[in-house]
Design an enzyme around this catalytic site. Structure first.
Site, PDB file in Angstrom:
ATOM      1  N   ARG A 189       0.720  -1.355  -0.280  1.00  0.00           N
ATOM      2  CA  ARG A 189       0.595   0.147  -0.355  1.00  0.00           C
ATOM      3  C   ARG A 189       0.833   1.208   0.189  1.00  0.00           C
ATOM      4  O   ARG A 189       0.341   2.623   0.616  1.00  0.00           O
ATOM      5  CB  ARG A 189      -0.502  -0.186   1.595  1.00  0.00           C
ATOM      6  CG  ARG A 189      -1.932  -1.221   1.190  1.00  0.00           C
ATOM      7  CD  ARG A 189      -2.752  -0.937  -0.016  1.00  0.00           C
ATOM      8  NE  ARG A 189      -2.403  -1.731  -0.747  1.00  0.00           N
ATOM      9  CZ  ARG A 189      -2.503  -3.445  -0.883  1.00  0.00           C
ATOM     10  NH1 ARG A 189      -3.471  -4.028   0.256  1.00  0.00           N
ATOM     11  NH2 ARG A 189      -2.418  -4.204  -1.849  1.00  0.00           N
ATOM     12  N   SER A 259     -10.250   0.066   3.456  1.00  0.00           N
ATOM     13  CA  SER A 259      -9.560  -0.408   4.878  1.00  0.00           C
ATOM     14  C   SER A 259      -9.903   0.975   5.400  1.00  0.00           C
ATOM     15  O   SER A 259      -9.182   1.401   4.409  1.00  0.00           O
ATOM     16  CB  SER A 259      -8.514  -1.259   4.880  1.00  0.00           C
ATOM     17  OG  SER A 259      -8.819  -2.677   4.357  1.00  0.00           O
ATOM     18  N   GLU A 329      -5.237   3.881   6.293  1.00  0.00           N
ATOM     19  CA  GLU A 329      -4.734   3.776   4.013  1.00  0.00           C
ATOM     20  C   GLU A 329      -4.856   5.036   3.624  1.00  0.00           C
ATOM     21  O   GLU A 329      -4.627   5.318   2.595  1.00  0.00           O
ATOM     22  CB  GLU A 329      -5.695   1.958   4.800  1.00  0.00           C
ATOM     23  CG  GLU A 329      -5.547   1.809   2.648  1.00  0.00           C
ATOM     24  CD  GLU A 329      -5.401   0.372   2.826  1.00  0.00           C
ATOM     25  OE1 GLU A 329      -5.080  -0.347   3.559  1.00  0.00           O
ATOM     26  OE2 GLU A 329      -5.798   0.053   1.530  1.00  0.00           O
TER      27      GLU A 329
HETATM   28  C1  LIG Z   1     -15.458  -1.571  -1.062  1.00  0.00           C
HETATM   29  C2  LIG Z   1     -13.519  -1.070  -1.088  1.00  0.00           C
HETATM   30  C3  LIG Z   1     -12.956  -2.234  -1.399  1.00  0.00           C
HETATM   31  C4  LIG Z   1     -11.501  -1.482  -1.442  1.00  0.00           C
HETATM   32  N1  LIG Z   1     -10.654  -2.768  -1.674  1.00  0.00           N
HETATM   33  C5  LIG Z   1      -9.570  -2.647  -1.951  1.00  0.00           C
HETATM   34  C6  LIG Z   1      -8.379  -3.915  -1.471  1.00  0.00           C
HETATM   35  O1  LIG Z   1      -8.849  -4.682  -1.826  1.00  0.00           O
HETATM   36  N2  LIG Z   1      -7.191  -3.601  -2.443  1.00  0.00           N
HETATM   37  C7  LIG Z   1      -7.014  -2.052  -2.051  1.00  0.00           C
HETATM   38  O2  LIG Z   1      -5.962  -1.537  -2.503  1.00  0.00           O
HETATM   39  N3  LIG Z   1      -7.611  -0.902  -2.273  1.00  0.00           N
HETATM   40  C8  LIG Z   1      -9.244  -0.960  -1.526  1.00  0.00           C
HETATM   41  N4  LIG Z   1      -9.887  -0.201  -1.463  1.00  0.00           N
HETATM   42  C9  LIG Z   1      -9.633   1.185  -1.839  1.00  0.00           C
HETATM   43  C10 LIG Z   1      -9.280   1.723  -2.940  1.00  0.00           C
HETATM   44  O3  LIG Z   1     -10.108   1.640  -4.377  1.00  0.00           O
HETATM   45  C11 LIG Z   1      -7.693   2.208  -3.629  1.00  0.00           C
HETATM   46  O4  LIG Z   1      -6.720   2.266  -2.596  1.00  0.00           O
HETATM   47  C12 LIG Z   1      -8.374   2.226  -5.396  1.00  0.00           C
HETATM   48  O5  LIG Z   1      -6.808   2.433  -6.303  1.00  0.00           O
HETATM   49  C13 LIG Z   1      -7.730   4.343  -5.006  1.00  0.00           C
HETATM   50  O6  LIG Z   1      -7.943   4.768  -6.789  1.00  0.00           O
HETATM   51  P1  LIG Z   1      -9.677   5.414  -6.345  1.00  0.00           P
HETATM   52  O7  LIG Z   1      -9.324   5.995  -7.449  1.00  0.00           O
HETATM   53  O8  LIG Z   1     -10.591   5.999  -5.679  1.00  0.00           O
HETATM   54  O9  LIG Z   1      -8.346   7.217  -6.429  1.00  0.00           O
HETATM   55  P2  LIG Z   1      -9.606   7.790  -5.186  1.00  0.00           P
HETATM   56  O10 LIG Z   1      -9.928   7.405  -4.034  1.00  0.00           O
HETATM   57  O11 LIG Z   1     -10.189   9.067  -6.268  1.00  0.00           O
HETATM   58  O12 LIG Z   1      -7.396   8.872  -4.749  1.00  0.00           O
HETATM   59  C14 LIG Z   1      -6.698   8.408  -3.698  1.00  0.00           C
HETATM   60  C15 LIG Z   1      -5.425   9.052  -3.665  1.00  0.00           C
HETATM   61  O13 LIG Z   1      -4.976   9.269  -5.082  1.00  0.00           O
HETATM   62  C16 LIG Z   1      -4.948  10.674  -5.451  1.00  0.00           C
HETATM   63  N5  LIG Z   1      -5.135   9.228  -7.148  1.00  0.00           N
HETATM   64  C17 LIG Z   1      -6.336   9.169  -7.963  1.00  0.00           C
HETATM   65  N6  LIG Z   1      -6.202   9.481  -9.083  1.00  0.00           N
HETATM   66  C18 LIG Z   1      -4.657  10.089  -9.009  1.00  0.00           C
HETATM   67  C19 LIG Z   1      -3.919   9.905 -10.893  1.00  0.00           C
HETATM   68  N7  LIG Z   1      -4.014   9.800 -11.523  1.00  0.00           N
HETATM   69  N8  LIG Z   1      -3.045  11.248 -10.246  1.00  0.00           N
HETATM   70  C20 LIG Z   1      -2.462  11.550  -8.955  1.00  0.00           C
HETATM   71  N9  LIG Z   1      -2.821  10.944  -8.067  1.00  0.00           N
HETATM   72  C21 LIG Z   1      -4.223  10.017  -8.051  1.00  0.00           C
HETATM   73  C22 LIG Z   1      -5.866  10.878  -4.849  1.00  0.00           C
HETATM   74  O14 LIG Z   1      -5.054  13.132  -5.285  1.00  0.00           O
HETATM   75  C23 LIG Z   1      -6.033  10.722  -3.305  1.00  0.00           C
HETATM   76  O15 LIG Z   1      -4.657  11.552  -2.684  1.00  0.00           O
HETATM   77  C24 LIG Z   1     -11.118  -0.573  -2.039  1.00  0.00           C
HETATM   78  C25 LIG Z   1     -11.967   0.584  -1.336  1.00  0.00           C
HETATM   79  C26 LIG Z   1     -13.330   0.140  -0.975  1.00  0.00           C
HETATM   80  C27 LIG Z   1     -14.460   1.301  -1.378  1.00  0.00           C
END
Ligand SMILES: Cc1cc2nc3c(=O)[nH]c(=O)nc-3n(C[C@H](O)[C@H](O)[C@H](O)COP(=O)(O)OP(=O)(O)OC[C@H]3O[C@@H](n4cnc5c(N)ncnc54)[C@H](O)[C@@H]3O)c2cc1C
Length: 341
Positions: A189, A259, A329
């Protein structure tokens, strides 16, 4: 930072049309379903538009915050001042190689479930562990998203970045650079992009959002290069179904951001939070999930401050009882002057 939202809205509407919105509730754009308004919201669908937007914000000194699908963030009740841009860059190309591998070049705004649904029936493996990760692939790079011993870093070869770090000091245009895998510092992570973003806790135990820059983050992922391999579509389908079933059994159905804390070495945050008696704890509309104590869920009408109150409780109690300093996280985004209820 002073920001003239009316002026910025007018200018951005001229450039980007209806993808620009004013006073947009962030609760609509995050899986927690909490958070106040962004002064301006824009969905960016092409790499060129991302560069243009960053250039414009650097010239005008407008604060810009980047987001993906909002599945790993907690937006403040007071929202976000300035512009919030969702990286929604879609599209991909796939090169089929004779050695049974394939190379995927994919936009950072493509979501995991979508790409898996496209690739698995065509017999391409490598990302099938992530059907339960609802974020974008770009967001996945930031936290090296993964599950059960698999993560994005295992298949990621490079990322293209819109590098806006120099814009902090002066109104210069961003550059586009490519980082190879070895430069990304990927681990559990974690990536190089997360190093400065760790949420700290103050003396009262309240989580404190990482400081914000003019363009936040200064390195924006626009494209990814991913190595895939040939596999049997039925085997892939079975693996995907198994991941989905596991999720259904172990994760809460309510709105959440996945998480809350990273697992500490050799232990599980969910186990520790349960052990200090906080499973099921409620603050306002938020609750530490009955199904999995490392999830905080929105039972309806939760405020971001309810969530941070539960974060403070869990972090403090685990530290007092076990001496373990749990690391968040998820990330706190926006105006966080008052953090708890
Ligand atoms: C039900 C559920 C289950 C999940 N299960 C998991 C799991 O099993 N494993 C896991 O690792 N995660 C899990 N997650 C967390 C999440 O889906 C991941 O961390 C995912 O990678 C976040 O992507 P996002 O596009 O939603 O980013 P966001 O939440 O929109 O952003 C997260 C961070 O990344 C930055 N960011 C986003 N896109 C970019 C970009 N293109 N360039 C630079 N910075 C950027 C944002 O500024 C922010 O700081 C889960 C979430 C939920 C709701």
């Amino acid at each position: 930072m002073s920001f003239d939202a009316e002026n910025a809205y007018t200018e951005l509407r001229t450039r980007f049309g209806e993808r620009v919105r004013h006073d947009e509730p962030l609760a609509r754009h995050g899986t927690f379903g909490v958070g106040g308004p962004a002064d301006i919201w824009i969905s960016v669908e092409r790499s060129e538009d991302l560069v243009e937007l960053v250039t414009c914000c650097a010239e005008q000194r407008w604060p810009l915050m980047i987001t993906g699908n909002g599945t790993n963030v907690l937006y403040a009740d007071a929202g976000v001042r300035g512009i919030v841009a969702r990286v929604a860059i879609q599209g991909y190309t796939l090169d089929d190689h004779d050695d049974g591998s394939g190379f995927l070049q994919v936009g950072a705004g493509v979501s995991w479930p979508r790409i898996i649904n496209d690739l698995a029936p065509r017999g391409w493996g490598g990302l099938e562990f992530g059907p339960g990760i609802p974020g974008t692939l770009g967001g996945g790079v930031i936290s090296n998203a993964g599950v059960h011993g698999h993560d994005l870093g295992q298949v990621l070869e490079w990322v293209d970045i819109v590098d806006a770090r120099a814009c902090e000091e002066q109104p210069v245009a961003p550059t586009v650079i490519r980082y190879q895998h070895a430069e990304l510092e990927l681990s559990y992570r974690h990536s190089r992009f997360r190093a400065q973003r760790r949420v700290q806790f103050d003396e009262q135990g309240n989580p404190i959002a990482a400081p914000r820059k003019l363009i936040e983050p200064g390195e924006i992922v626009s494209q990814l290069g991913i190595r895939l391999h040939r596999d049997d579509p039925q085997t892939l389908r079975a693996a995907i179904d198994e991941h989905k079933q596991y999720r259904k059994r172990t994760q809460p159905p309510q709105q959440s951001a996945g998480s809350v804390f990273k697992n500490p070495d050799g232990d599980f945050s969910g186990r520790l939070i349960e052990a200090v008696g906080l499973k099921g704890e409620i603050r306002g509309g938020a609750q530490i999930s009955e199904r999995h104590a490392n999830f905080i869920v929105n039972n309806g009408g939760a405020r971001a401050a309810d969530v941070t109150t539960l974060i403070r409780e869990a972090h403090t109690r685990v530290f007092e009882q076990f001496g373990i300093d749990l690391e968040l996280e998820l990330e706190l985004r926006g105006e966080w002057k008052v953090t708890t209820t």
